[in-house]
Design a protein around this motif. Structure first.
Motif, PDB file in Angstrom:
ATOM      1  N   LEU A  57      36.758  80.856  48.721  1.00  0.00           N
ATOM      2  CA  LEU A  57      35.459  80.091  48.652  1.00  0.00           C
ATOM      3  C   LEU A  57      34.809  80.275  49.934  1.00  0.00           C
ATOM      4  N   ASP A  58      35.545  81.071  51.060  1.00  0.00           N
ATOM      5  CA  ASP A  58      34.949  81.470  52.180  1.00  0.00           C
ATOM      6  C   ASP A  58      34.421  80.144  52.892  1.00  0.00           C
ATOM      7  N   ILE A  59      35.296  79.232  52.865  1.00  0.00           N
ATOM      8  CA  ILE A  59      35.105  77.980  53.710  1.00  0.00           C
ATOM      9  C   ILE A  59      36.170  77.869  54.997  1.00  0.00           C
ATOM     10  N   SER A  60      35.614  76.887  55.889  1.00  0.00           N
ATOM     11  CA  SER A  60      36.328  76.868  56.966  1.00  0.00           C
ATOM     12  C   SER A  60      37.590  75.712  56.783  1.00  0.00           C
ATOM     13  N   THR A  61      38.570  75.779  57.796  1.00  0.00           N
ATOM     14  CA  THR A  61      39.708  74.934  57.789  1.00  0.00           C
ATOM     15  C   THR A  61      39.143  73.409  57.663  1.00  0.00           C
ATOM     16  N   ASP A  62      38.034  72.989  58.618  1.00  0.00           N
ATOM     17  CA  ASP A  62      37.497  71.800  58.794  1.00  0.00           C
ATOM     18  C   ASP A  62      37.177  71.424  57.108  1.00  0.00           C
ATOM     19  N   GLU A  63      36.286  72.266  56.673  1.00  0.00           N
ATOM     20  CA  GLU A  63      35.806  71.999  55.200  1.00  0.00           C
ATOM     21  C   GLU A  63      36.789  71.665  54.196  1.00  0.00           C
ATOM     22  N   ILE A  70      39.816  70.380  55.057  1.00  0.00           N
ATOM     23  CA  ILE A  70      40.198  69.269  55.398  1.00  0.00           C
ATOM     24  C   ILE A  70      39.376  68.141  54.491  1.00  0.00           C
ATOM     25  N   GLU A  71      38.160  68.275  54.994  1.00  0.00           N
ATOM     26  CA  GLU A  71      37.183  67.135  54.347  1.00  0.00           C
ATOM     27  C   GLU A  71      37.200  67.152  52.806  1.00  0.00           C
TER      28      GLU A  71
END
Length: 261
Positions: free
Chosen positions: A211-217, A219-220
């Motif tokens: 999904l090419d998302i960040s770790t913070d994303e 987590i949310e």
């Protein structure tokens, strides 16, 4: 292309295996441990043993995969038998390009830091190189390590950090997984504790990359107000788990620098 590997420990073997699984490589090796040498020759019929002088003469690139404490003696020996400039690649943790050049009377040196992902072709390898290494030779080094995973070229002053984060990283993640496995076992899931931990981690990696998302994303996406995830994460934040992890990595970086002195 002929590649020589001196030292067939786990990493040397992983690199040799990656090269043999690719087209266009002939791999030579030298290993001082007689028992290990026989084990390797019995296991890989395509690997040919040569003495150090023959290996250097026959190879376009020579990978130095001995333990850091054994490198000085090897380099001194190389300096005595080297007939002309060759490309040497050292994977010794904490050992600078300058040390390799001085001890072996070498000019063309690449410093490489792969990790244990190399065992399954999933390494991250950082490369730094000396001034006399040509673009063609750097591309050759990149091509060699691309057979065991991803490769990045960095300034040498960053290699100690890579050693502490990527080189040591597999042990950090394994340590974290072990804690999760033990938690699962303690609440009655001992029969599937390893599967739960590994499958969850594999899913996390696929989601992050796919999904090419960040770790913070991520987590949310998982966390909900007043839920189980938040209960755990709040406790970890109060305990400054992030700070503990960062301090541990700083200690690893300092140790890498200390080993290079």
């Amino acid at each position: 292309m002929n590649v020589g590997i001196i030292g067939l420990g786990k990493m040397g073997e992983a690199i040799a295996k990656g090269l043999m699984n690719s087209k266009g490589y002939r791999v030579y090796f030298n290993e001082s441990d007689g028992k290990r040498c026989k084990e390797i020759t019995d296991k890989y019929r395509r690997l040919k043993y040569l003495d150090i002088e023959q290996l250097i003469d026959s190879s376009s690139a020579i990978i130095l995969a001995v333990k850091p404490q054994d490198l000085k003696e090897l380099l001194n020996k190389i300096g005595r038998v080297l007939k002309r400039d060759k490309l040497f690649i050292s994977i010794a943790a904490g050992v600078s390009i300058n040390f390799v050049q001085n001890e072996g009377s070498l000019e063309k040196v690449v410093r490489a830091m792969p990790n244990m992902g190399a065992l399954v072709g999933e390494s991250f390898t950082a490369l730094a190189y000396s001034e006399k290494v040509s673009n063609r030779e750097l591309e050759l080094a990149k091509k060699i390590f691309a057979n065991i995973g991803d490769v990045e070229v960095l300034k040498e002053n960053l290699i100690d950090a890579v050693t502490a984060i990527s080189g040591s990283g597999p042990a950090y993640f394994a340590y974290f997984l072990k804690a999760i496995e033990e938690s699962a076992a303690e609440v009655g899931l001992e029969d599937i504790s390893s599967k739960i931990a590994l499958d969850t981690l594999e899913g996390v990696l696929k989601v992050l990359k796919g999904l090419d998302i960040s770790t913070d994303e991520l987590i949310e996406m998982v966390k909900s107000p007043g839920g189980t995830t938040e209960a755990c994460l709040d406790y970890w934040q109060q305990s400054d788990l992030s700070g503990i992890i960062k301090e541990g990595i700083k200690k690893a970086i300092n140790k890498a620098k200390e080993l290079g002195k």
